[in-house]
Design an enzyme around this catalytic site. Structure first.
Site, PDB file in Angstrom:
ATOM      1  CD  GLU B 408      -1.538   2.382   2.049  1.00 53.06           C
ATOM      2  OE1 GLU B 408      -2.372   3.270   2.229  1.00 53.06           O
ATOM      3  OE2 GLU B 408      -0.385   2.467   2.508  1.00 53.06           O
ATOM      4  CG  ASP B 437      -4.169   2.796   6.715  1.00 53.77           C
ATOM      5  OD1 ASP B 437      -3.281   2.559   7.537  1.00 53.77           O
ATOM      6  OD2 ASP B 437      -3.956   3.406   5.648  1.00 53.77           O
TER       7      ASP B 437
END
Lengths: 702, 702
Positions: B408, B437
């Site tokens: 990511e 996240d």
């Protein structure tokens, strides 16, 4: 799989030779409408007088003509009939970019000598026949979207106008400043001029060679219409000379009044030079006088002379020696309204699942076969189904949407604008699209069943089922199925009753796109007694009812897998080595096709052990709402951003991001091009939000 | 609408200030999982020790590092646990384009005098603290995707590196050949270099000003970590310096081994010039020595000196007078494997409807907060739900897919490749995506409920409901929700527990993307006792269960309409006149929003009178099969042709049309670029057919 369905439902012993094109799926036995409904469709005697009503062909109904409006009214009246109409019917208007000849100053093709004296003038219109009740002399032949202009140059013969034809011709001749005469076939209409222009060709003529459509027949006295189905010497095949489909000024956007339109100069895929179709009578007068070397044997047609390349220009021995061919083209583009007529039978159990049935309504002149054979079949199907609905005897499981499309002849415009306007809703809810445009191309000639006739004339050998009726592929953009299958990815089929290829090599029925495609022609030569019309109406009606009524959709995925395997094996045969020599492995493609096959097999198995499901309808509406805001071309330079509401924006304003950015930019630069982009963004937004409203809308009202 | 849900289910009296971002929908009361399930999630005491396991943060786990692989194994073990695991868990590999510094030759930033003698060298790594159990000195700071190079030039201060910053600077100075120092904030990372290059700037430094992240705190001795949550002077914020997301070499295609990759030179949106992040300790040493005119007051930061533009270069009174700043950057790009770890709990009633829950796994160094706070929440949620499934006590109505995304930090690569690979299946079946996240950014500080805290610190006034908790919009690409909402159009939410803006103006938690984001830091300063972690785990778990279990999806379309109306009124205020003066009407937009509103109202009403539905599952698979073959970018020059199986082809071969055309062309020209296109077409086909296989695949197995 097809076998059982067609045998079961079409005992009426009519003929459907070849030519039924399903997208790709075979049709499988499934639960269907009750027997008495099928019965009704198959045996309703009143089918006969209604099929191909003279009403539909009385006046020319070119898109936007008074004849077209008359047909709109006629269809609305039929579909709103309280006894035999649909649940709802209405018209939808678009403003589309069309091309017309000048009615006051007809296009002209002449042979002129060096001092511009006219030696020969091609016919401006087709010849009338008293035996035909309609007046054929009403719509000038022309090449839609070919530009106006007055090119004058030596004539050359360029066969079908393919790139390879001009390439070959250019080996022998200097083509600069010439006019090319080409024949229909082998290349799209616009291509004949697009391919020519780079060689300096300044004008293009197109004609239909009797070899290609008349089985060589040419005589005006006894061989051609009104003596047979063959095209008379004066017949001219019209057409739209464009390579893309849909309204040219509004790609990806429905052509509403306020929609952003691209500048006309940005249009691509239309002839860059004046182009005109002529009859073979005139083509004969020109081609047989051409000088230069003889063209190759594959270029020769049915005329009783040698087809030469042209000197360029005519033979020294010809009266036309040293003369030019001159085109005077007065075509002009106009924004005109064009309507779709829409009708709905609401589904009883799954009203939010659509089976769509369509055909266009406009024609080049009278269009008795193209499109009125299809329109009459559609009207017949709607009348029979509509009556049962009105009587309360039947209602399909899924909704059926009928579309009578406008402006198809100009590039499938009505159907394409429809798919653009209702993009998300149709993507989410459409089960299949059925197209019946040219329903019949030839009369039924014997009494075998559709199935027996089909398997006899158009079969293939399947690894799974042995010899079965073949189903063609919809790979092109020949009719209104194009936007459904290619743009929306909706399973589609195109149905027509076509002729026995062993008996004629005609490219299509000979009166196609000429003034001779009339009720008289259709009823005398294409389908006397309209038995083929009935066959198609019953076949299409049955397919439609199976799609709308089956508990399980009658699609067979293993047939799809079979096609992919065929494609794969051809690809491996042709490409494996070449790819490998560039370090590219074809193996992932094999794996993918193999996975498709096992998934298809698994699904086939799952169908047999099916259990019912639940409250999917409203949840689907909710689930797909965001999808409706996606537009893959809204932000072409921003990878992965397709959501027109939630995309990030530089403008820093709490509003629609694309519009905000475009407006901010336009306001600061003042450039016309930036304002155009702001307008484009606005139209994108309007369409996306309308689409989202449709997604949320009442599925009960189509 | 949010109110009832959160009040009802979160009596556990924990704090969730502001910061919960739902895509846009409010969440509505609906039928949910049984009470005892909710109970279980809320009161399970074993939550506490598990949340933010030290296991997750022990070693650095930059994408593709041994630490990342260790975490993959850890997660697989957890998700495959026979007592608390999921129904299935597996890894999926991609080969992606990443950028790394050279471990043997660290990047260097120096001040050199005219004879290249080094006067100053910036820190190459962060300073270690004995109080922190992990070693922070393991991953060099660098700007991922910034090119290698050795620019040397006079230093200038360019504020945040926005276009307007360079524009202003260029009014005063000639920027050609200079090195610009910029601070984080106000502009994307890559933008700071992309905006600079056109002015002739040859290198860029980036640092985090204590004003922006430390509330001005700078002292190494008592103000910053390990004494507080503030970033120490040596801390360097790393990051991916790119403007697009997803693997750069495979746009729109999943990055499998055999996938077509674009040439590296065609990559856009990355720094064109060497760029390096440094700590504020070094930035201070450079900026306070700069000569030239004082920068405007908005450009001043927290340092106790005037921020000057630069002469360019340093003050005449400085030791650095007449010296250059030199960057020695050794970054290099590599194709590396990166894994997603996937897990599934199969749905009981609608296994073919997916609620997706995800977070990334890779971090810049240890990443205790980013991403391991989110990972620990996800592991906690899966453990609790998994145990109930394994015990046979509960199974959700819909399937839940868990994704632990790789890479990511390099541009949302793992999640994007996943959405590309499963494009059609996810488009057809996904109900929602939840992202957690950075789960927590601050500790809980009092004992009010999530709802009370939320409505107090982050509220809005709705015309329909009065003052309610506010829900932000996901308009950017800040985490892995990007591909779900922007590319696939799936309703998404991003959940985090964030801090009280009245108490700090920090852009984000101060250790973000530095070596100080460790277990020690998190457990001492971000969330002692991990109570905020638990709050988020319970909130996210409840949202997840509602999405997976409600008979009706808990979405409120009228909230969506409210947002559109807000956007509309802003647009009308700002644009109506300007558009009108260019003959563009905003009215169609008003109509569209109005239609959306009534459709939403209608649907709200329909929800109240709902009846159950039928066999939609398999029919949907069938219906959407053709959709799966669509690729809007397969044939970019061919309007409306998106179907990679049925598109028309010029090659005249009964096989895949795009491949056939591309291959035929490549074989005739032999050009490398044409072979690349053949490869691209092959990859498109593979992905489309795989996608179609997924569409047909067994919905019971994810």
């Amino acid at each position: 799989m097809l076998k059982k369905v067609l045998l079961g439902s079409l005992g009426a012993a009519l003929v459907l030779t070849a030519g039924i094109l399903l997208g790709h799926f075979g049709i499988q036995r499934g639960s269907t409408a009750p027997d008495w409904v099928m019965d009704h469709l198959s045996h309703d005697r009143s089918l006969i007088p209604m099929c191909l009503s003279r009403e539909l062909t009385k006046v020319p109904h070119m898109a936007t003509s008074p004849g077209d409006e008359q047909t709109v009214q006629y269809m609305l009246k039929r579909w709103q009939d309280p006894d035999t109409g649909l649940d709802q019917a209405w018209r939808e208007e678009y403003k589309v970019y069309l091309s017309f000849p000048d009615p006051n100053t007809p296009n002209k093709v002449t042979v002129v000598n060096p001092s511009d004296a006219v030696l020969y003038t091609a016919r401006e219109k087709e010849k009338a026949y008293s035996s035909d009740q309609e007046d054929p002399e009403v719509v000038q032949p022309y090449a839609a979207y070919a530009p106006a202009g007055h090119p004058k140059g030596r004539l050359v013969y360029a066969n079908q106008g393919k790139p390879s034809d001009y390439f070959l011709l250019n080996q022998t001749l200097n083509l600069t400043g010439t006019v090319a005469i080409t024949r229909y076939g082998g290349e799209g209409r616009a291509g004949k001029a697009i391919n020519a222009a780079p060689y300096g060709v300044i004008g293009v003529l197109v004609y239909t060679d009797p070899w290609d459509i008349n089985d060589g027949k040419m005589s005006d006295n006894n061989e051609t219409y009104p003596f047979s189905w063959y095209m008379p010497p004066s017949g001219v095949e019209r057409g739209s000379f464009n390579t893309h489909y849909g309204d040219m000024l509004t790609p990806y956007l429905a052509a509403k009044d306020d929609t952003y339109r691209i500048p006309e100069k940005n249009i691509t895929g239309i002839p860059p030079i004046p182009t005109q179709p002529i009859g073979f009578e005139d083509a004969y007068a020109l081609i047989c006088e051409l000088g230069g070397e003889p063209a190759p044997s594959e270029w020769q047609g049915a005329f009783n002379c040698t087809y030469n390349f042209g000197g360029p220009g005519f033979k020294p021995t010809s009266n036309f020696n040293n003369s030019d061919v001159k085109l005077d083209i007065y075509n002009r583009e106009e924004l005109k309204n064009s309507a779709n007529v829409m009708g709905v039978i609401r589904g009883s159990v799954e009203p939010d699942r659509y089976v769509i049935y369509g055909n266009h309504r406009d024609s080049w002149v009278h269009g008795a076969i193209d499109p009125s054979s299809g329109t009459s079949v559609m009207l017949e199907v709607t009348r029979v189904l509509g009556r049962m609905v009105k009587q309360g005897k039947w209602r399909p499981r899924r909704s059926i949407i009928f579309g009578s499309w406008g402006a198809e002849e100009f590039g499938l415009i009505g159907s394409t604008e429809y798919t653009e306007e209702y993009y998300s809703k149709l993507s989410e809810r459409s089960v299949a699209y059925i197209n019946v445009d040219i329903a019949v191309k030839t009369p039924g000639s014997d009494s075998t069943s559709v199935y027996d006739n089909w398997i006899r004339y158009f079969n293939r050998t399947s690894p799974a089922y042995g010899v079965i009726p073949n189903v063609g592929f919809l790979t092109g953009a020949g009719s209104d199925y194009a936007a459904f299958i290619h743009f929306l990815g909706i399973t589609s089929m195109d149905i027509s009753y076509t002729y026995d290829r062993t008996k004629t090599r005609a490219r299509i029925y000979p009166a196609y796109h000429t003034a001779y495609d009339t009720f008289d022609y259709a009823s005398k030569f294409i389908d006397p007694g309209f038995t083929s019309h009935q066959t198609v109406a019953r076949t299409a009606g049955n397919v439609l009812m199976r799609l709308a009524d089956s508990l399980l959709l009658p699609f067979n995925c293993s047939d799809y897998a079979e096609t992919l395997e065929g494609y794969l094996s051809k690809a491996m045969e042709l490409y494996t080595d070449g790819l490998a020599s560039h370090m590219i492995s074809i193996e992932p493609l094999q794996t993918a096709v193999r996975n498709f096959r096992s998934a298809a097999a698994r699904l086939d198995h799952a169908l047999s052990i099916l259990r019912p499901l639940k409250v999917r309808r409203i949840n689907d509406q909710l689930m797909l709402l965001d999808r409706a805001f996606l537009d893959p071309v809204a932000f072409p330079d921003r990878y992965g951003f397709r959501h027109v509401i939630w995309a990030s924006s530089k403008a820093g304003q709490a509003t629609f991001p694309g519009l905000a950015d475009a407006y901010t930019r336009a306001a600061s630069t003042g450039l016309d091009s930036d304002w155009k982009e702001a307008h484009r963004q606005l139209s994108i937004l309007v369409q996306a939000i309308q689409g989202a409203a449709h997604t949320l809308g009442d599925p009960d009202t189509g």
